[in-house]
Scaffold this motif. Structure first.
Motif, mmCIF file in Angstrom:
data_model
loop_
_atom_site.group_PDB
_atom_site.id
_atom_site.type_symbol
_atom_site.label_atom_id
_atom_site.label_comp_id
_atom_site.label_asym_id
_atom_site.label_seq_id
_atom_site.Cartn_x
_atom_site.Cartn_y
_atom_site.Cartn_z
ATOM 1 N N SER A 289 1.070 -1.622 -0.230
ATOM 2 C CA SER A 289 -0.079 -0.219 0.193
ATOM 3 C C SER A 289 0.683 1.507 -0.173
ATOM 4 O O SER A 289 0.197 1.880 -0.212
ATOM 5 C CB SER A 289 -0.725 -0.121 1.220
ATOM 6 N N ASN A 290 2.008 1.142 0.105
ATOM 7 C CA ASN A 290 2.822 2.677 0.123
ATOM 8 C C ASN A 290 3.842 2.487 -0.624
ATOM 9 O O ASN A 290 5.113 2.943 -0.341
ATOM 10 C CB ASN A 290 3.331 2.996 1.957
ATOM 11 N N MET A 291 4.409 1.285 -1.040
ATOM 12 C CA MET A 291 5.520 0.998 -2.252
ATOM 13 C C MET A 291 5.787 2.045 -2.970
ATOM 14 O O MET A 291 6.753 2.118 -3.671
ATOM 15 C CB MET A 291 5.654 -0.791 -2.468
ATOM 16 N N LEU A 292 4.079 2.181 -3.442
ATOM 17 C CA LEU A 292 4.499 3.574 -4.836
ATOM 18 C C LEU A 292 3.823 4.765 -4.342
ATOM 19 O O LEU A 292 3.959 5.848 -4.797
ATOM 20 C CB LEU A 292 3.924 2.780 -5.837
ATOM 21 N N PHE B 91 -0.319 -5.011 -12.076
ATOM 22 C CA PHE B 91 0.086 -3.523 -12.098
ATOM 23 C C PHE B 91 1.046 -2.536 -11.158
ATOM 24 O O PHE B 91 1.728 -1.620 -11.513
ATOM 25 C CB PHE B 91 -1.205 -3.157 -11.367
ATOM 26 N N ALA B 92 1.567 -3.582 -9.911
ATOM 27 C CA ALA B 92 2.366 -1.848 -9.777
ATOM 28 C C ALA B 92 4.204 -2.515 -10.794
ATOM 29 O O ALA B 92 4.957 -1.703 -10.604
ATOM 30 C CB ALA B 92 3.288 -2.911 -7.642
ATOM 31 N N LYS B 93 3.864 -3.235 -11.431
ATOM 32 C CA LYS B 93 5.046 -3.690 -12.369
ATOM 33 C C LYS B 93 5.526 -2.088 -13.401
ATOM 34 O O LYS B 93 6.211 -1.659 -13.748
ATOM 35 C CB LYS B 93 5.659 -5.214 -12.843
ATOM 36 N N ARG C 12 -5.891 13.800 -7.767
ATOM 37 C CA ARG C 12 -5.323 11.835 -7.709
ATOM 38 C C ARG C 12 -4.243 11.130 -6.839
ATOM 39 O O ARG C 12 -3.636 12.316 -6.813
ATOM 40 C CB ARG C 12 -5.194 11.793 -8.983
ATOM 41 N N ILE C 13 -4.224 10.604 -6.088
ATOM 42 C CA ILE C 13 -2.946 10.316 -5.314
ATOM 43 C C ILE C 13 -1.493 10.571 -5.766
ATOM 44 O O ILE C 13 -1.124 9.692 -7.007
ATOM 45 C CB ILE C 13 -3.003 9.194 -4.585
ATOM 46 N N LYS C 14 -0.736 11.033 -5.310
ATOM 47 C CA LYS C 14 0.888 10.892 -6.265
ATOM 48 C C LYS C 14 1.193 9.793 -6.207
ATOM 49 O O LYS C 14 1.387 9.297 -5.170
ATOM 50 C CB LYS C 14 1.094 11.766 -5.584
ATOM 51 N N LEU C 15 2.059 9.608 -6.747
ATOM 52 C CA LEU C 15 2.953 8.655 -7.207
ATOM 53 C C LEU C 15 4.842 9.554 -5.432
ATOM 54 O O LEU C 15 3.972 10.448 -6.237
ATOM 55 C CB LEU C 15 3.828 8.336 -8.182
ATOM 56 N N ASP C 16 5.232 8.611 -5.191
ATOM 57 C CA ASP C 16 6.762 9.223 -4.521
ATOM 58 C C ASP C 16 7.917 8.818 -5.942
ATOM 59 O O ASP C 16 7.549 8.192 -6.526
ATOM 60 C CB ASP C 16 6.565 8.355 -3.418
#
Length: 334
Positions: A232-235, A277-279, A330-334
């Motif tokens: 949940s917080n990896m990206l 999706f994470a990839k 929209r939520i932001k990528l880190d």
């Protein structure tokens, strides 16, 4: 006469205001979430994980019955196909499975609710529709938890969102309800989707993936009101923050991050459909109850499911999707 007119006007104003408040209260996100019930989940799961589905092995007649059941539900509830018309299937050729499904084609099922304000931005909710089939003696592996629980949860969420659409409260962003095939033999259905996306991956805000949410990990018997969250917080730390805020406000499950580590020896982060999706740099949450004594056994049957807990977990995911779909940015990528 004037006094009567003022009194009548005041009563009309109060009546209209009361009606407006009542309508607003009935249209809250929590009210829609509460249409997801243990009884409706149970009714669906006893069909979906019944013997007539023959264990839903990719490419088999039982798996075809499963996709028909999902499709018919969406059609009956007015949830549109992602392709338009009556075709809800993303066809996957047999060759894609590298000989791992008896050289038979299969299909993902895609249902869709178009966003009212930001339709090009998309939340993907996913669950795998397949299981491991039957043994050489014809015994059925029902897969009630894996992943019948995620499948019926997603169907209930879609119906709840569609109720909101009917009330004029549809989500601002679009939502794709993605039932993927071929998970048990190598995450093939989700891999096919991200390689052949119906909607641009760059417009996909997040993937909420549901794989086994109907049972209790033996390690959690003393505190069953929990759910494992992975990735949940990896990206996106913001995604985990939204998840936490929604849970604290509405549901109050223990959100356990025990397996939330790419180096976890179980490697759960890599073992379900969110990983594809994470990839592709899309923030994910993998919702999971952990393994149990009936995992991949004939005893993973609908009578073993904790339906009240399944409903509670489903509501959490629905409300998280609701927040992601309706927040201003929209939520932001880190």
């Amino acid at each position: 006469m004037k006094l009567f007119f003022y009194l009548a006007s005041a009563m009309l104003f109060l009546s209209c205001n009361s009606t407006s408040q009542t309508t607003s209260e009935k249209s809250s996100n929590l009210d829609y979430a509460n249409t997801i019930t243990s009884q409706s989940l149970m009714e669906k799961l006893y069909v979906y994980a019944g013997d007539e589905m023959e264990g839903r092995m990719t490419g088999t007649s039982g798996q075809k019955k499963a996709v028909e059941y999902i499709r018919d539900f969406y059609m009956a509830n007015g949830v549109a196909s992602a392709f338009g018309g009556d075709n809800y299937y993303q066809e996957i050729p047999a060759s894609y499975f590298n000989g791992r499904s008896n050289n038979k084609p299969s299909e993902n099922v895609l249902a869709y609710i178009k966003g009212s304000e930001k339709p090009d931005e998309l939340i993907v909710i996913s669950a795998h529709l397949d299981h491991v089939g039957t043994d050489s003696d014809g015994n059925v592996f029902n897969g009630a938890d894996d992943d019948g629980s995620g499948t019926v949860a997603m169907m209930e969420m879609a119906a709840a969102f569609q109720n909101a659409v009917k009330d004029g409260n549809g989500p601002k962003r679009s939502i794709l309800f993605l039932h993927v095939t071929g998970e048990e033999i190598g995450l093939f259905g989700s891999a096919y989707y991200v390689e052949n996306p119906v909607f641009p991956l760059g417009n996909t805000v997040a993937n909420l993936n549901i794989d086994m949410i109907g049972r209790i990990d033996p390690d959690k018997k003393d505190n069953p009101d929990y759910l494992y969250l992975i990735g949940s917080n990896m990206l996106s730390q913001e995604l985990q923050d939204v998840s936490t805020e929604v849970n604290n406000k509405y549901i109050n499950l223990e959100l356990d991050y025990k397996f939330d580590d790419p180096n976890d020896p179980n490697r759960f982060y890599y073992r379900s459909d969110h990983y594809n999706f994470a990839k592709n740099n899309i923030p994910v949450i993998f919702y999971f109850n952990g393994v149990h004594e009936d995992y991949h056994k004939m005893t993973d049957t609908p009578d073993k499911i904790e339906y009240d807990l399944l409903a509670k977990r489903s509501k959490l995911i629905f409300l998280t999707a609701w927040e992601l779909a309706n927040r201003d940015e929209r939520i932001k990528l880190d």
